[in-house]
Design a protein around this motif. Structure first.
Motif, mmCIF file in Angstrom:
data_model
loop_
_atom_site.group_PDB
_atom_site.id
_atom_site.type_symbol
_atom_site.label_atom_id
_atom_site.label_comp_id
_atom_site.label_asym_id
_atom_site.label_seq_id
_atom_site.Cartn_x
_atom_site.Cartn_y
_atom_site.Cartn_z
ATOM 1 N N PRO A 66 0.807 -1.021 0.048
ATOM 2 C CA PRO A 66 0.133 0.011 -0.151
ATOM 3 C C PRO A 66 0.784 0.996 0.188
ATOM 4 O O PRO A 66 1.966 1.135 0.451
ATOM 5 C CB PRO A 66 -0.684 -0.283 1.263
ATOM 6 C CG PRO A 66 -0.657 -1.578 1.773
ATOM 7 C CD PRO A 66 0.794 -2.078 1.315
ATOM 8 N N PRO A 67 0.414 2.381 -0.451
ATOM 9 C CA PRO A 67 -1.115 2.527 -1.019
ATOM 10 C C PRO A 67 -1.077 2.173 -2.450
ATOM 11 O O PRO A 67 -2.061 2.492 -3.161
ATOM 12 C CB PRO A 67 -1.287 3.851 -0.748
ATOM 13 C CG PRO A 67 0.226 4.741 -0.958
ATOM 14 C CD PRO A 67 1.177 3.331 -0.170
ATOM 15 N N GLU A 70 -3.046 -3.277 -2.503
ATOM 16 C CA GLU A 70 -3.731 -3.628 -1.042
ATOM 17 C C GLU A 70 -3.703 -5.097 -1.069
ATOM 18 O O GLU A 70 -3.745 -5.956 -1.957
ATOM 19 C CB GLU A 70 -5.303 -3.204 -1.074
ATOM 20 C CG GLU A 70 -5.177 -1.537 -0.982
ATOM 21 C CD GLU A 70 -4.880 -0.970 0.261
ATOM 22 O OE1 GLU A 70 -4.934 -1.612 1.348
ATOM 23 O OE2 GLU A 70 -4.202 0.235 0.170
ATOM 24 N N ASP A 71 -3.391 -5.609 0.288
ATOM 25 C CA ASP A 71 -3.327 -7.095 0.537
ATOM 26 C C ASP A 71 -2.315 -7.710 -0.512
ATOM 27 O O ASP A 71 -2.548 -8.930 -0.622
ATOM 28 C CB ASP A 71 -4.688 -7.601 0.550
ATOM 29 C CG ASP A 71 -5.831 -6.828 1.346
ATOM 30 O OD1 ASP A 71 -5.330 -6.580 2.274
ATOM 31 O OD2 ASP A 71 -6.858 -6.717 0.913
ATOM 32 N N GLN A 78 -7.439 -3.118 -5.837
ATOM 33 C CA GLN A 78 -7.420 -2.098 -5.010
ATOM 34 C C GLN A 78 -6.179 -1.461 -4.753
ATOM 35 O O GLN A 78 -4.962 -2.204 -4.936
ATOM 36 C CB GLN A 78 -7.586 -2.720 -3.329
ATOM 37 C CG GLN A 78 -9.271 -3.614 -3.480
ATOM 38 C CD GLN A 78 -10.310 -2.600 -3.819
ATOM 39 O OE1 GLN A 78 -10.397 -1.546 -2.848
ATOM 40 N NE2 GLN A 78 -11.255 -2.678 -4.763
ATOM 41 N N GLY A 79 -5.870 -0.109 -4.430
ATOM 42 C CA GLY A 79 -4.712 0.607 -4.254
ATOM 43 C C GLY A 79 -4.477 1.464 -5.630
ATOM 44 O O GLY A 79 -5.168 0.963 -6.704
ATOM 45 N N TYR A 221 3.079 5.521 4.498
ATOM 46 C CA TYR A 221 2.727 4.211 5.001
ATOM 47 C C TYR A 221 3.708 3.475 5.759
ATOM 48 O O TYR A 221 3.426 2.992 6.860
ATOM 49 C CB TYR A 221 2.660 3.094 3.663
ATOM 50 C CG TYR A 221 2.032 1.898 4.075
ATOM 51 C CD1 TYR A 221 0.809 1.800 4.208
ATOM 52 C CD2 TYR A 221 3.029 0.691 3.972
ATOM 53 C CE1 TYR A 221 0.205 0.181 4.569
ATOM 54 C CE2 TYR A 221 2.372 -0.654 4.360
ATOM 55 C CZ TYR A 221 1.276 -0.750 4.778
ATOM 56 O OH TYR A 221 0.836 -2.104 5.070
ATOM 57 N N TRP A 280 -7.066 7.074 -3.464
ATOM 58 C CA TRP A 280 -5.935 6.435 -2.723
ATOM 59 C C TRP A 280 -4.839 7.059 -2.119
ATOM 60 O O TRP A 280 -4.126 6.466 -1.443
ATOM 61 C CB TRP A 280 -5.472 5.184 -3.865
ATOM 62 C CG TRP A 280 -6.537 4.257 -4.132
ATOM 63 C CD1 TRP A 280 -7.122 4.201 -5.393
ATOM 64 C CD2 TRP A 280 -7.234 3.327 -3.557
ATOM 65 N NE1 TRP A 280 -7.901 3.321 -5.588
ATOM 66 C CE2 TRP A 280 -8.195 2.404 -4.140
ATOM 67 C CE3 TRP A 280 -6.800 2.813 -2.074
ATOM 68 C CZ2 TRP A 280 -8.828 1.351 -3.701
ATOM 69 C CZ3 TRP A 280 -7.466 1.608 -1.432
ATOM 70 C CH2 TRP A 280 -8.654 0.717 -2.460
#
Length: 294
Positions: A66-67, A70-71, A78-79, A221, A280
């Motif tokens: 991230p950012p 994600e995951d 995502q991200g 982050y 994001w």
């Protein structure tokens, strides 16, 4: 299946001939420059030259942090960079199911040679040196370098380049962050160089170094999530006349680059690229500015 290098070379030759005929000697090889010429190459999905027919293959490193992602799952959309990649894919006519990801170590992305991805997206800054080995898309994000250290360390009180020069600084090898340390900060002792950001962050966490230089969103982050007790000490303005920009990476001569530039231009014109950035990265821009001499 993978298009042969010969096929790409023939495509590049055709494009070059068309450009010469149309523009009488224009220079289209500047790093990150837009070379869109709608008459030169079709961007219809069926006409794209791809690593695997019918599939858009995108590279990035692992883990994916991230950012930007994600995951540690680039495929979830995502991200910031995952979202930008899927928005570009959509502009090119690909559904999410027609996108596949492949792991590409950071420094391999812009190394010379044949690529097993259609484009790579992994916080790779556009530089003239890298553009000698690969092609870049137009920039999709203007980035500042930043410095992270412990809140109770000597680094925390730094407000000038001079304040940073006595510190032990670290960064990942091959990055513009390391270039920034060497060329702009010019510390009194050689910077500590690491194979990847994970190793640099581990050295900071163990307080083997005073501070690490990273891009600004990553710095936020690290300080907020990864290393307790640290803070973003400051960000730096661009070290030059133009902002540092992240660009997508292509094998040299890949005509897909011009189509991706068209997609990015469309996303910028529609406001979609700004909306993705707002979603994001809106929380990772405010940090004290440490001035530099340009």
């Amino acid at each position: 299946m993978r298009a042969s290098g010969i096929a790409w070379k023939l495509a590049g030759l055709t494009l070059a001939v068309a450009l010469v005929a149309a523009a009488c000697g224009g220079d289209d090889d500047d790093a990150g420059s837009a070379t869109t010429d709608a008459a030169a190459a079709s961007c219809d999905k069926a006409d794209l030259t791809l690593v695997e027919d019918g599939t858009l293959t995108i590279g990035t490193d692992s883990p994916a942090f991230p950012p930007w992602f994600e995951d540690d799952d680039p495929a979830n959309g995502q991200g910031f960079e995952s979202a930008v990649a899927y928005a570009v894919a959509d502009e090119l006519g690909f559904t999410a199911d027609e996108v596949t990801w492949t792991v590409v170590p950071f420094n391999n992305a812009f190394a010379p040679g044949e690529k097993d991805f259609d484009f790579d997206i992994n916080q790779v800054s556009i530089t003239d040196e890298r553009a000698e080995a690969v092609d870049f898309s137009d920039g999709y994000y203007d980035v500042n370098q930043a410095i992270v250290g412990f809140s109770d360390s000597p680094a925390a009180s730094a407000t000038s380049i001079e304040d940073l020069q006595a510190l032990k600084l670290g960064a990942q090898v091959g990055t513009t962050s390391l270039d920034f340390i060497n060329e702009v900060i010019q510390p009194e002792q050689e910077p500590f160089v690491y194979n990847d950001n994970n190793a640099a962050k581990a050295a900071l966490d163990a307080q083997q170094i005073d501070a690490v230089v990273l891009d600004l969103p990553t710095a936020f982050y690290v300080s907020a999530v990864e290393i307790e007790g640290t803070e973003v000490i400051g960000q730096f303005p661009p070290a030059g006349d133009a902002p540092e920009q992240f660009g997508m990476v292509f094998e040299k001569g890949n005509p897909l680059r011009d189509c991706v530039n068209q997609a990015l231009a469309s996303l910028e014109a529609s406001g979609d690229l700004a909306a993705i950035q707002q979603e994001w990265l809106s929380d990772v821009v405010e940090a004290p500015v440490i001035p530099i001499d340009n």
